[in-house]
Design a protein around this motif. Structure first.
Motif, PDB file in Angstrom:
ATOM      1  N   LEU A   1       7.679  19.418   4.394  1.00 22.92           N
ATOM      2  CA  LEU A   1       6.227  19.126   3.885  1.00 22.92           C
ATOM      3  C   LEU A   1       6.011  17.652   2.991  1.00 22.92           C
ATOM      4  CD1 LEU A   1       6.056  22.443   1.775  1.00 22.92           C
ATOM      5  CD2 LEU A   1       4.633  21.877   3.831  1.00 22.92           C
ATOM      6  N   SER A   2       7.051  17.189   2.758  1.00 31.09           N
ATOM      7  CA  SER A   2       7.138  15.755   2.349  1.00 31.09           C
ATOM      8  C   SER A   2       6.584  14.837   2.987  1.00 31.09           C
ATOM      9  CB  SER A   2       8.286  15.356   1.382  1.00 31.09           C
ATOM     10  OG  SER A   2       8.380  16.092   0.170  1.00 31.09           O
ATOM     11  N   PHE A   3       7.308  14.838   4.350  1.00 29.68           N
ATOM     12  CA  PHE A   3       7.113  14.136   5.459  1.00 29.68           C
ATOM     13  C   PHE A   3       5.643  14.324   6.141  1.00 29.68           C
ATOM     14  CE2 PHE A   3       6.883  12.954  10.070  1.00 29.68           C
ATOM     15  CZ  PHE A   3       7.958  12.093  10.182  1.00 29.68           C
ATOM     16  N   VAL A   4       5.114  15.480   5.893  1.00 33.86           N
ATOM     17  CA  VAL A   4       3.674  15.758   6.558  1.00 33.86           C
ATOM     18  C   VAL A   4       2.563  14.907   5.590  1.00 33.86           C
ATOM     19  CG1 VAL A   4       1.900  17.208   6.895  1.00 33.86           C
ATOM     20  CG2 VAL A   4       4.208  17.652   7.838  1.00 33.86           C
ATOM     21  N   ALA A   5       2.912  15.077   4.329  1.00 34.20           N
ATOM     22  CA  ALA A   5       2.159  14.530   3.041  1.00 34.20           C
ATOM     23  C   ALA A   5       2.362  13.139   3.158  1.00 34.20           C
ATOM     24  CB  ALA A   5       2.746  15.027   1.687  1.00 34.20           C
ATOM     25  N   GLY A   6       3.387  12.557   3.429  1.00 38.43           N
ATOM     26  CA  GLY A   6       3.447  10.968   3.869  1.00 38.43           C
ATOM     27  C   GLY A   6       2.643  10.590   4.860  1.00 38.43           C
TER      28      GLY A   6
ATOM     29  N   GLY B   1      -0.155   7.842   4.542  1.00 35.91           N
ATOM     30  CA  GLY B   1      -0.116   6.763   5.018  1.00 35.91           C
ATOM     31  C   GLY B   1      -1.400   6.630   6.148  1.00 35.91           C
ATOM     32  N   THR B   2      -1.984   7.497   6.703  1.00 34.45           N
ATOM     33  CA  THR B   2      -3.368   7.373   7.515  1.00 34.45           C
ATOM     34  C   THR B   2      -4.502   7.147   6.585  1.00 34.45           C
ATOM     35  OG1 THR B   2      -2.228   9.113   8.902  1.00 34.45           O
ATOM     36  CG2 THR B   2      -4.608   8.815   8.870  1.00 34.45           C
TER      37      THR B   2
ATOM     38  N   VAL C   1       4.759   2.703   2.512  1.00 37.19           N
ATOM     39  CA  VAL C   1       5.857   3.136   2.573  1.00 37.19           C
ATOM     40  C   VAL C   1       7.123   2.368   1.585  1.00 37.19           C
ATOM     41  CG1 VAL C   1       8.062   2.604   4.196  1.00 37.19           C
ATOM     42  CG2 VAL C   1       5.406   3.413   5.064  1.00 37.19           C
ATOM     43  N   THR C   2       6.722   1.213   1.179  1.00 36.14           N
ATOM     44  CA  THR C   2       7.776   0.374   0.334  1.00 36.14           C
ATOM     45  C   THR C   2       7.476   1.124  -1.121  1.00 36.14           C
ATOM     46  OG1 THR C   2       7.254  -1.556   1.506  1.00 36.14           O
ATOM     47  CG2 THR C   2       7.964  -1.922  -0.689  1.00 36.14           C
ATOM     48  N   LEU C   3       6.216   1.385  -1.530  1.00 39.71           N
ATOM     49  CA  LEU C   3       5.830   1.943  -2.697  1.00 39.71           C
ATOM     50  C   LEU C   3       6.746   3.340  -3.090  1.00 39.71           C
ATOM     51  CD1 LEU C   3       4.567   2.015  -5.600  1.00 39.71           C
ATOM     52  CD2 LEU C   3       2.754   3.075  -4.458  1.00 39.71           C
ATOM     53  N   LEU C   4       6.846   4.082  -1.926  1.00 39.59           N
ATOM     54  CA  LEU C   4       7.563   5.494  -1.903  1.00 39.59           C
ATOM     55  C   LEU C   4       8.946   5.192  -1.971  1.00 39.59           C
ATOM     56  CD1 LEU C   4       5.151   7.149   0.719  1.00 39.59           C
ATOM     57  CD2 LEU C   4       5.511   7.827  -1.691  1.00 39.59           C
ATOM     58  N   LEU C   5       9.621   4.347  -1.117  1.00 36.09           N
ATOM     59  CA  LEU C   5      10.949   4.051  -1.304  1.00 36.09           C
ATOM     60  C   LEU C   5      11.296   3.633  -2.667  1.00 36.09           C
ATOM     61  CD1 LEU C   5      11.231   2.295   2.141  1.00 36.09           C
ATOM     62  CD2 LEU C   5      12.060   4.619   1.605  1.00 36.09           C
ATOM     63  N   ALA C   6      10.566   2.578  -3.314  1.00 35.42           N
ATOM     64  CA  ALA C   6      10.922   2.083  -4.533  1.00 35.42           C
ATOM     65  C   ALA C   6      10.815   3.129  -5.701  1.00 35.42           C
ATOM     66  CB  ALA C   6       9.930   1.079  -4.913  1.00 35.42           C
ATOM     67  N   ILE C   7       9.768   4.301  -5.534  1.00 35.09           N
ATOM     68  CA  ILE C   7      10.020   5.209  -6.396  1.00 35.09           C
ATOM     69  C   ILE C   7      10.923   6.208  -6.293  1.00 35.09           C
ATOM     70  CG2 ILE C   7       8.632   7.177  -7.219  1.00 35.09           C
ATOM     71  CD1 ILE C   7       5.954   5.591  -6.496  1.00 35.09           C
ATOM     72  N   GLY C   8      11.359   6.401  -5.052  1.00 38.36           N
ATOM     73  CA  GLY C   8      12.497   7.208  -4.879  1.00 38.36           C
ATOM     74  C   GLY C   8      13.930   6.618  -5.297  1.00 38.36           C
TER      75      GLY C   8
ATOM     76  N   ALA D   1       4.893   8.244   6.302  1.00 40.04           N
ATOM     77  CA  ALA D   1       3.831   7.352   6.199  1.00 40.04           C
ATOM     78  C   ALA D   1       4.216   6.105   7.192  1.00 40.04           C
ATOM     79  CB  ALA D   1       3.772   6.650   4.847  1.00 40.04           C
ATOM     80  N   GLN D   2       5.432   5.923   7.647  1.00 41.96           N
ATOM     81  CA  GLN D   2       5.589   4.672   8.531  1.00 41.96           C
ATOM     82  C   GLN D   2       5.285   4.827   9.918  1.00 41.96           C
ATOM     83  OE1 GLN D   2       9.516   2.737   8.042  1.00 41.96           O
ATOM     84  NE2 GLN D   2       9.653   2.801  10.055  1.00 41.96           N
ATOM     85  N   ASN D   3       5.302   6.105  10.377  1.00 46.13           N
ATOM     86  CA  ASN D   3       4.598   6.583  11.592  1.00 46.13           C
ATOM     87  C   ASN D   3       3.082   6.006  11.679  1.00 46.13           C
ATOM     88  OD1 ASN D   3       6.823   7.897  13.197  1.00 46.13           O
ATOM     89  ND2 ASN D   3       6.821   8.775  11.273  1.00 46.13           N
ATOM     90  N   GLY D   4       2.466   5.585  10.820  1.00 41.83           N
ATOM     91  CA  GLY D   4       1.271   5.181  10.992  1.00 41.83           C
ATOM     92  C   GLY D   4       0.933   3.794  10.928  1.00 41.83           C
TER      93      GLY D   4
END
Length: 218
Positions: free
Chosen positions: A65-70, A74-75, A98-105, A127-130
């Motif tokens: 679900l997180s992957f789909v939301a991302g 991103g889209t 992508v960078t923001l999500l990784l930093a928050i993680g 998100a990165q796939n977009g």
């Protein structure tokens, strides 16, 4: 469909390497779950359901679900950037997400359950796939390699059958090798740095965002 330039191809390989690093960190941190390989998580989800609704099923479902939301985030970010700033800035905006999500993680890992931090990594990979999706549809899968390997096999077979018009396999092979190299780097990084590796990967994503801003991925 336009052919990607050499610079754009190299950039996609580096993005696949980033995805491999992130996937290895999630796999190591969660003990067998993935941040980018949703087929694997879907399998874990199904197996978990067969044993009742357990931790494995819940974790796998949350990651999917997180992957789909991302991917959605991103889209949306890419579309907004394209509308306001032009298509040339779309990929840069997606990588910013992508960078923001990784930093928050990475920040969450310091005080929250690790699983919650890894959900942000999965969202980042969605998100990165977009990044290479100029018309809103993914042109190159940067975080999963099953389709890449299928293309390698199909194109190699067409060449063996004498089809001279079949595309080559070099780009797809490089993409796969980049992902595998990233997984190796990520596993080593986890062994050496532990949770601090999450900050390293966020920094790498920021550098790639600057690279994406200079390369035409359309």
């Amino acid at each position: 469909m336009r052919r990607l330039s050499s610079a754009a191809t190299l950039t996609t390989v580096l993005l696949a390497t980033l995805a491999g690093i992130v996937d290895a960190l999630a796999f190591s941190g969660l003990g067998g779950f993935f941040a980018s390989f949703m087929s694997g998580n879907s399998t874990r989800f199904g197996v978990g359901l067969a044993h009742g609704w357990d931790y494995a099923a819940a974790t796998a479902a949350a990651l999917v679900l997180s992957f789909v939301a991302g991917a959605m985030l991103g889209t949306i970010a890419g579309a907004a950037a394209a509308e306001r700033l032009g298509q040339a800035r779309r990929a840069e905006a997606v990588m910013g997400v992508v960078t923001l999500l990784l930093a928050i993680g990475a920040a969450m890992a310091a005080f929250a359950p690790l699983t919650l931090a890894m959900l942000l990594l999965a969202a980042a990979m969605g998100a990165q796939n977009g990044v290479v999706a100029p018309d809103g549809e993914v042109r190159i899968g940067l975080t999963y390699m099953t389709g890449t390997l299928v293309r390698i096999g199909q194109r190699a077979a067409r060449r063996l059958l004498g089809d001279r018009s079949a595309p080559g396999v070099r780009r797809d092979v490089l993409l796969w090798l980049g992902f595998v190299a990233g997984v190796t780097i990520g596993a080593i990084g986890w062994n050496w740095l532990g949770l601090a590796a999450l900050w390293v990967v966020a920094a790498l994503s920021a550098l790639l965002t600057m690279l994406v801003a200079r390369v035409d991925l359309r």
